[in-house]
Design a protein around this motif. Structure first.
Motif, PDB file in Angstrom:
ATOM      1  N   CYS A 198      -9.667  -5.773   8.789  1.00  0.00           N
ATOM      2  CA  CYS A 198     -10.086  -4.538   9.365  1.00  0.00           C
ATOM      3  C   CYS A 198      -8.940  -3.892  10.488  1.00  0.00           C
ATOM      4  N   ARG A 199      -8.302  -4.935  11.156  1.00  0.00           N
ATOM      5  CA  ARG A 199      -7.270  -4.824  12.181  1.00  0.00           C
ATOM      6  C   ARG A 199      -6.293  -4.092  11.713  1.00  0.00           C
ATOM      7  N   ALA A 202      -6.729  -0.633  10.434  1.00  0.00           N
ATOM      8  CA  ALA A 202      -6.763   0.351  11.384  1.00  0.00           C
ATOM      9  C   ALA A 202      -5.491   0.815  11.898  1.00  0.00           C
ATOM     10  N   GLY A 203      -4.728  -0.150  12.071  1.00  0.00           N
ATOM     11  CA  GLY A 203      -3.268   0.086  12.753  1.00  0.00           C
ATOM     12  C   GLY A 203      -2.143  -0.321  11.849  1.00  0.00           C
ATOM     13  N   LEU A 206       1.774   1.903  10.870  1.00  0.00           N
ATOM     14  CA  LEU A 206       1.761   3.147  11.778  1.00  0.00           C
ATOM     15  C   LEU A 206       2.941   2.732  12.646  1.00  0.00           C
ATOM     16  N   PHE A 209       1.867   4.973  17.573  1.00  0.00           N
ATOM     17  CA  PHE A 209       0.511   4.946  17.889  1.00  0.00           C
ATOM     18  C   PHE A 209       0.213   6.396  18.647  1.00  0.00           C
ATOM     19  N   HIS A 212      -1.288   9.084  16.507  1.00  0.00           N
ATOM     20  CA  HIS A 212      -2.715   8.517  15.758  1.00  0.00           C
ATOM     21  C   HIS A 212      -3.835   8.033  16.955  1.00  0.00           C
ATOM     22  N   VAL A 214      -6.887   8.285  17.446  1.00  0.00           N
ATOM     23  CA  VAL A 214      -8.197   7.937  17.047  1.00  0.00           C
ATOM     24  C   VAL A 214      -7.691   6.712  16.521  1.00  0.00           C
ATOM     25  N   ARG A 215      -6.875   6.206  15.662  1.00  0.00           N
ATOM     26  CA  ARG A 215      -6.908   5.035  15.070  1.00  0.00           C
ATOM     27  C   ARG A 215      -6.380   4.062  15.798  1.00  0.00           C
ATOM     28  N   TYR A 216      -5.441   4.545  17.138  1.00  0.00           N
ATOM     29  CA  TYR A 216      -4.989   3.497  18.074  1.00  0.00           C
ATOM     30  C   TYR A 216      -6.222   3.038  18.774  1.00  0.00           C
ATOM     31  N   PHE A 218      -9.250   2.820  17.732  1.00  0.00           N
ATOM     32  CA  PHE A 218      -9.870   2.184  17.175  1.00  0.00           C
ATOM     33  C   PHE A 218      -9.354   0.550  16.832  1.00  0.00           C
ATOM     34  N   TRP A 219      -8.300   0.610  16.825  1.00  0.00           N
ATOM     35  CA  TRP A 219      -7.314  -0.703  16.393  1.00  0.00           C
ATOM     36  C   TRP A 219      -7.054  -1.563  17.947  1.00  0.00           C
TER      37      TRP A 219
END
Length: 262
Positions: A198-199, A202-203, A206, A209, A212, A214-216, A218-219
């Motif tokens: 999952c980690r 999420a990131g 990339l 960061f 991105h 939102v992804r950052y 979440f990561w």
């Protein structure tokens, strides 16, 4: 007189006959892990093949061991139909159990846990491997460890189903069973999202960061959970067993649910 041995690099070192020079109780951690995992697997195996005491219709409590319930034995618990026959060797949640098992078995922490405690490969740091050879995770059956990311996707779907079960139970009011169900669901989500896959999802890949946000974020959240992945792995084993045992006790009329709001 000191006996010497040659390392792969050609350097000489003392040949030590002892298995290890560690004087601490290095064997205690793998022993506790072995006993803990063995106890949980035994309990879970017995429960999934009992085919009873898994649902409390009055409060719509469904144990996660039987969710989703897919045989004709399920009765009112069959929210998604009954495509499976009533055969003893087929658990009620036969469509989900293999994916949950694959997710746990391929989990990075669980690999370390059962490699050390069951396979002694190696049992501890500075202790020789219990096997003469090791080919890594490139051959059968360990090559299936590479399926961890795909098992993660399945685990997310199953977590959604468990959340749906908690929501349905909530429509009947509020009792101790609801609290236990929600604690289990929250812990399952924390463990699932703390997964290394999952980690990476999420990131991973990339380069910036800042482009991105939102992804950052979440990561960053997942990374904090990831530092507790081992603890969450054990906590969820406990919450799963507790939730199942509580619902089993209610279904078997061993005790009554403590109702807060009817």
């Amino acid at each position: 007189m000191t006996t010497t041995a040659t390392t792969p690099g050609g350097r000489a070192r003392a040949a030590i006959a002892a298995r290890t020079l560690r004087t601490d109780r290095w064997w205690l951690a793998p022993l506790i892990t072995f006993l803990g995992l063995s106890a949980w697997v035994t309990y879970a195996t017995v429960r999934v093949f009992m085919h009873k005491w898994f649902f409390v219709e009055e409060f719509h409590y469904l144990t996660p061991f039987y969710s989703p319930c897919l045989t004709e034995r399920c009765g009112a618990a069959a929210e998604f139909g009954t495509p499976l026959p009533n055969f003893f060797l087929i658990p009620e949640a036969a469509f989900t159990l293999p994916f949950l098992l694959l997710f746990r078995l391929t989990c990075y922490y669980y690999r370390k846990a059962y490699y050390r405690s069951f396979w002694l490969s190696p049992p501890a740091c500075a202790v020789p491997d219990g096997h003469k050879s090791y080919s890594g995770e490139t051959r059968f059956p360990l090559i299936f460890q590479n399926a961890h990311r795909y098992a993660f996707y399945a685990a997310v779907i199953i977590s959604v189903i468990n959340t749906w079960d908690a929501v349905l139970a909530q429509t009947t009011g509020l009792g101790l069973g609801n609290v236990i169900l929600w604690i289990n669901v929250i812990m399952l989500w924390a463990y699932t999202l703390s997964c290394h896959s999952c980690r990476h999802i999420a990131g991973g890949r990339l380069k910036h960061f800042s482009q991105h946000p939102v992804r950052y974020r979440f990561w960053t959240f997942v990374s904090k959970l990831n530092t507790r992945h081992m603890q969450l792995a054990w906590i969820t084993l406990g919450t799963l067993a507790l939730t199942d045992f509580y619902i089993m006790g209610l279904a078997a009329d061993w005790f009554s649910d403590l109702r807060i709001i009817n």
